[in-house]
Motif scaffolding. Structure first.
Motif, PDB file in Angstrom:
ATOM      1  N   ARG A   1      57.240  22.529  -8.568  1.00 14.94           N
ATOM      2  CA  ARG A   1      56.256  23.198  -7.707  1.00 14.94           C
ATOM      3  C   ARG A   1      56.605  22.853  -6.268  1.00 14.94           C
ATOM      4  NH1 ARG A   1      52.099  25.594 -10.369  1.00 14.94           N
ATOM      5  NH2 ARG A   1      52.001  25.143 -12.609  1.00 14.94           N
ATOM      6  N   TYR A   2      56.762  23.883  -5.463  1.00 18.05           N
ATOM      7  CA  TYR A   2      57.247  23.708  -4.097  1.00 18.05           C
ATOM      8  C   TYR A   2      56.094  23.581  -3.101  1.00 18.05           C
ATOM      9  CZ  TYR A   2      61.890  24.719  -5.855  1.00 18.05           C
ATOM     10  OH  TYR A   2      63.073  24.651  -6.549  1.00 18.05           O
ATOM     11  N   HIS A   3      56.352  22.807  -2.034  1.00 20.04           N
ATOM     12  CA  HIS A   3      55.347  22.580  -0.998  1.00 20.04           C
ATOM     13  C   HIS A   3      55.553  23.479   0.217  1.00 20.04           C
ATOM     14  CE1 HIS A   3      54.505  19.272  -3.546  1.00 20.04           C
ATOM     15  NE2 HIS A   3      55.413  18.431  -3.065  1.00 20.04           N
ATOM     16  N   LYS A   4      56.793  23.714   0.577  1.00 17.44           N
ATOM     17  CA  LYS A   4      57.094  24.444   1.814  1.00 17.44           C
ATOM     18  C   LYS A   4      57.285  25.941   1.607  1.00 17.44           C
ATOM     19  CE  LYS A   4      59.071  20.554   4.353  1.00 17.44           C
ATOM     20  NZ  LYS A   4      60.212  20.067   5.183  1.00 17.44           N
ATOM     21  N   ILE A   5      57.472  26.350   0.374  1.00 20.76           N
ATOM     22  CA  ILE A   5      57.564  27.776   0.060  1.00 20.76           C
ATOM     23  C   ILE A   5      56.546  28.087  -1.034  1.00 20.76           C
ATOM     24  CG2 ILE A   5      59.978  28.027   0.751  1.00 20.76           C
ATOM     25  CD1 ILE A   5      60.745  27.767  -2.200  1.00 20.76           C
ATOM     26  N   ASN A   6      56.168  29.352  -1.136  1.00 19.87           N
ATOM     27  CA  ASN A   6      55.134  29.778  -2.083  1.00 19.87           C
ATOM     28  C   ASN A   6      55.781  30.060  -3.435  1.00 19.87           C
ATOM     29  OD1 ASN A   6      52.794  30.650  -3.257  1.00 19.87           O
ATOM     30  ND2 ASN A   6      52.457  32.381  -1.893  1.00 19.87           N
ATOM     31  N   ALA A   7      56.116  28.997  -4.163  1.00 21.23           N
ATOM     32  CA  ALA A   7      56.886  29.191  -5.389  1.00 21.23           C
ATOM     33  C   ALA A   7      56.650  28.086  -6.405  1.00 21.23           C
ATOM     34  CB  ALA A   7      58.381  29.255  -5.051  1.00 21.23           C
ATOM     35  N   PHE A   8      56.777  28.454  -7.670  1.00 23.55           N
ATOM     36  CA  PHE A   8      56.863  27.477  -8.759  1.00 23.55           C
ATOM     37  C   PHE A   8      57.846  28.031  -9.786  1.00 23.55           C
ATOM     38  CE2 PHE A   8      53.547  30.346 -10.198  1.00 23.55           C
ATOM     39  CZ  PHE A   8      53.676  30.409 -11.577  1.00 23.55           C
ATOM     40  N   THR A   9      58.561  27.138 -10.460  1.00 17.39           N
ATOM     41  CA  THR A   9      59.598  27.557 -11.405  1.00 17.39           C
ATOM     42  C   THR A   9      59.602  26.653 -12.629  1.00 17.39           C
ATOM     43  OG1 THR A   9      61.310  26.139 -10.408  1.00 17.39           O
ATOM     44  CG2 THR A   9      61.070  28.361  -9.506  1.00 17.39           C
ATOM     45  N   VAL A  10      60.118  27.184 -13.732  1.00 19.93           N
ATOM     46  CA  VAL A  10      60.256  26.401 -14.965  1.00 19.93           C
ATOM     47  C   VAL A  10      61.612  26.664 -15.592  1.00 19.93           C
ATOM     48  CG1 VAL A  10      57.795  26.236 -15.484  1.00 19.93           C
ATOM     49  CG2 VAL A  10      59.100  28.198 -16.347  1.00 19.93           C
ATOM     50  N   GLN A  11      62.126  25.671 -16.304  1.00 22.96           N
ATOM     51  CA  GLN A  11      63.423  25.785 -16.959  1.00 22.96           C
ATOM     52  C   GLN A  11      63.319  26.481 -18.313  1.00 22.96           C
ATOM     53  OE1 GLN A  11      66.884  24.495 -15.956  1.00 22.96           O
ATOM     54  NE2 GLN A  11      66.843  26.216 -17.372  1.00 22.96           N
ATOM     55  N   PHE A  12      62.163  26.416 -18.947  1.00 25.19           N
ATOM     56  CA  PHE A  12      61.964  26.976 -20.280  1.00 25.19           C
ATOM     57  C   PHE A  12      61.528  28.437 -20.192  1.00 25.19           C
ATOM     58  CE2 PHE A  12      58.428  24.395 -18.806  1.00 25.19           C
ATOM     59  CZ  PHE A  12      57.350  25.262 -18.860  1.00 25.19           C
ATOM     60  N   HIS A  13      61.269  29.043 -21.367  1.00 26.33           N
ATOM     61  CA  HIS A  13      60.943  30.474 -21.428  1.00 26.33           C
ATOM     62  C   HIS A  13      59.496  30.704 -21.876  1.00 26.33           C
ATOM     63  CE1 HIS A  13      64.928  32.284 -20.728  1.00 26.33           C
ATOM     64  NE2 HIS A  13      65.369  31.152 -21.231  1.00 26.33           N
ATOM     65  N   PRO A  14      58.575  30.900 -20.938  1.00 27.16           N
ATOM     66  CA  PRO A  14      57.182  31.159 -21.326  1.00 27.16           C
ATOM     67  C   PRO A  14      56.983  32.541 -21.939  1.00 27.16           C
ATOM     68  CG  PRO A  14      57.442  31.345 -18.950  1.00 27.16           C
ATOM     69  CD  PRO A  14      58.737  30.823 -19.474  1.00 27.16           C
ATOM     70  N   GLU A  15      57.982  33.407 -21.809  1.00 30.32           N
ATOM     71  CA  GLU A  15      57.863  34.775 -22.323  1.00 30.32           C
ATOM     72  C   GLU A  15      58.433  34.931 -23.725  1.00 30.32           C
ATOM     73  OE1 GLU A  15      62.068  34.623 -21.838  1.00 30.32           O
ATOM     74  OE2 GLU A  15      60.452  33.772 -20.650  1.00 30.32           O
ATOM     75  N   ALA A  16      58.882  33.850 -24.354  1.00 27.86           N
ATOM     76  CA  ALA A  16      59.648  33.909 -25.597  1.00 27.86           C
ATOM     77  C   ALA A  16      59.035  34.858 -26.621  1.00 27.86           C
ATOM     78  CB  ALA A  16      59.778  32.509 -26.189  1.00 27.86           C
TER      79      ALA A  16
END
Length: 368
Positions: free
Chosen positions: A330-345
């Motif tokens: 979860r990023y502080h300086k940009i409006n973003a969050f990312t994950v390594q896994f697949h939540p859409e599986a």
């Protein structure tokens, strides 16, 4: 029908000289690739059509593959990008009310060389102990050409992965009464990412991997999705620079798998190649905020080095319960969050699909 009646001889030759003798299905020929294994008990069709497997010889650790056939609806892309397929046994009498064909016919249609009737447990142990290595599947006499093939195997490198799988034009998919516009970067995206967004009221425009920040702004998106994809993320320096510029726009970003890695690289992190990767539908991931463990689907051979993340830039949000590698930021300086896994599986598990709801909530907040 016995196993020996079902196919001609085929061989798997590993870079260390190990030879597995088996039988052939799919098409005949010789293919070289990176030998990997996936532990999923189901969703073999999603595996076969996942562009993230580009350039690889895919081993299924589950012993029986193909028992419920194949169909068009479960494809994650328009074609298969794997180099070859390795299974213990394939089912030639599948049965399921949704099936439209069998796996052997599918492999032939996709021009994929397959090998079966080998000890996939032994092969998996080798990869786990030694690490991912190159190999060749051939229906020719491997013993007569062993040294020649070994030279080719050792020289093989997966190159131009993203450019080989990305689309060349923008395509828009709309929901009924869409509320949000999302630009989905195609680094080798899986269709179910698009489907999860559409069913949440998003008009999704799939854009080529090289789409620039300027071109993106012309779409006026409410959110940006960075998709999964194949290959070594650090090789894509031009795309990484482009992602860095896109992140500075302030538009909400959600990244999955390769998208997670590319955004991390654009923010000063480094990535590393894992010994044998995470591939399968049973990978445990710990949410460091809630301390809850989720079962996730994964397919990656590289990981972001969590210690390389500047605390001022972001925070590691998830880790793998087995090897403690970074599974989310979860990023502080940009409006973003990312994950390594697949939540859409599509083949499950569905434990982390709530992340799409979170992405929609962020877009709603920005619109207000």
């Amino acid at each position: 029908m016995s196993l020996l009646d079902r196919g001609d001889k085929a061989y798997l030759l590993l870079a260390d000289g190990t030879i597995f003798e088996g039988l052939h299905f799919g098409v005949k020929g010789t293919v070289i690739g990176e030998v990997v294994f996936t532990t999923g008990m189901t969703a073999y069709q999603e595996t076969l059509t996942d562009p993230s497997y580009y350039g690889q010889l895919v081993t299924q650790t589950f012993p029986l593959i193909g028992n419920y056939g194949v169909n068009q609806e479960d494809n994650e892309s328009a074609r298969s990008y794997i180099k070859g397929y390795i299974v213990r046994e394939w089912c030639d009498t599948p049965s399921n009310y949704r099936m439209e064909g069998d796996i052997n016919t599918f492999l032939k249609e996709q021009n994929i060389v397959g090998i079966y009737n080998i000890d996939t447990r032994r092969l998996t142990r080798i990869i786990r102990e030694v690490g991912v290595m190159n190999g060749v599947i051939t229906t020719e006499d491997v013993y007569a050409k062993k040294e020649e093939l070994l030279q080719q195997v050792k020289q093989y490198v997966i190159q131009n992965a993203i450019t080989s799988v990305t689309g060349t034009e923008m395509r828009t998919y709309s929901a009924d009464a869409p509320k949000y516009k999302v630009a989905l970067f195609d680094f080798g995206y899986k269709r179910n990412i698009r489907n999860e967004l559409v069913k949440r009221g998003c008009e999704v425009t799939v854009v080529p991997a090289q789409t620039t920040a300027k071109e993106l702004l012309e779409l006026h998106p409410d959110g940006i999705m960075l998709s999964n994809g194949p290959g070594d993320p650090s090789e894509n320096q031009e795309i990484i620079a482009n992602v860095r510029e896109i992140a500075s726009l302030g538009i909400p970003i959600f990244g999955i798998c390769l998208g997670h890695q590319l955004l991390a690289l654009s923010q000063g992190c480094i990535t590393e190649k894992l010994k044998y990767g995470h591939r399968g539908a049973n990978q445990p991931v710990i949410d460091l905020n809630s301390h809850r463990t989720y079962v996730t689907s994964q397919n990656h051979g590289y990981a972001v080095v969590g210690e390389s993340l500047d605390p001022a830039v972001g925070t590691v949000s998830h880790i793998n319960a087995n090897d403690k590698t970074c599974e989310g930021i979860r990023y502080h300086k940009i409006n973003a969050f990312t994950v390594q896994f697949h939540p859409e599986a599509h083949g499950g598990p569905l434990d982390t699909s709530y992340l799409f709801d979170e992405f929609v909530a962020v877009m709603e907040k920005e619109k207000k």
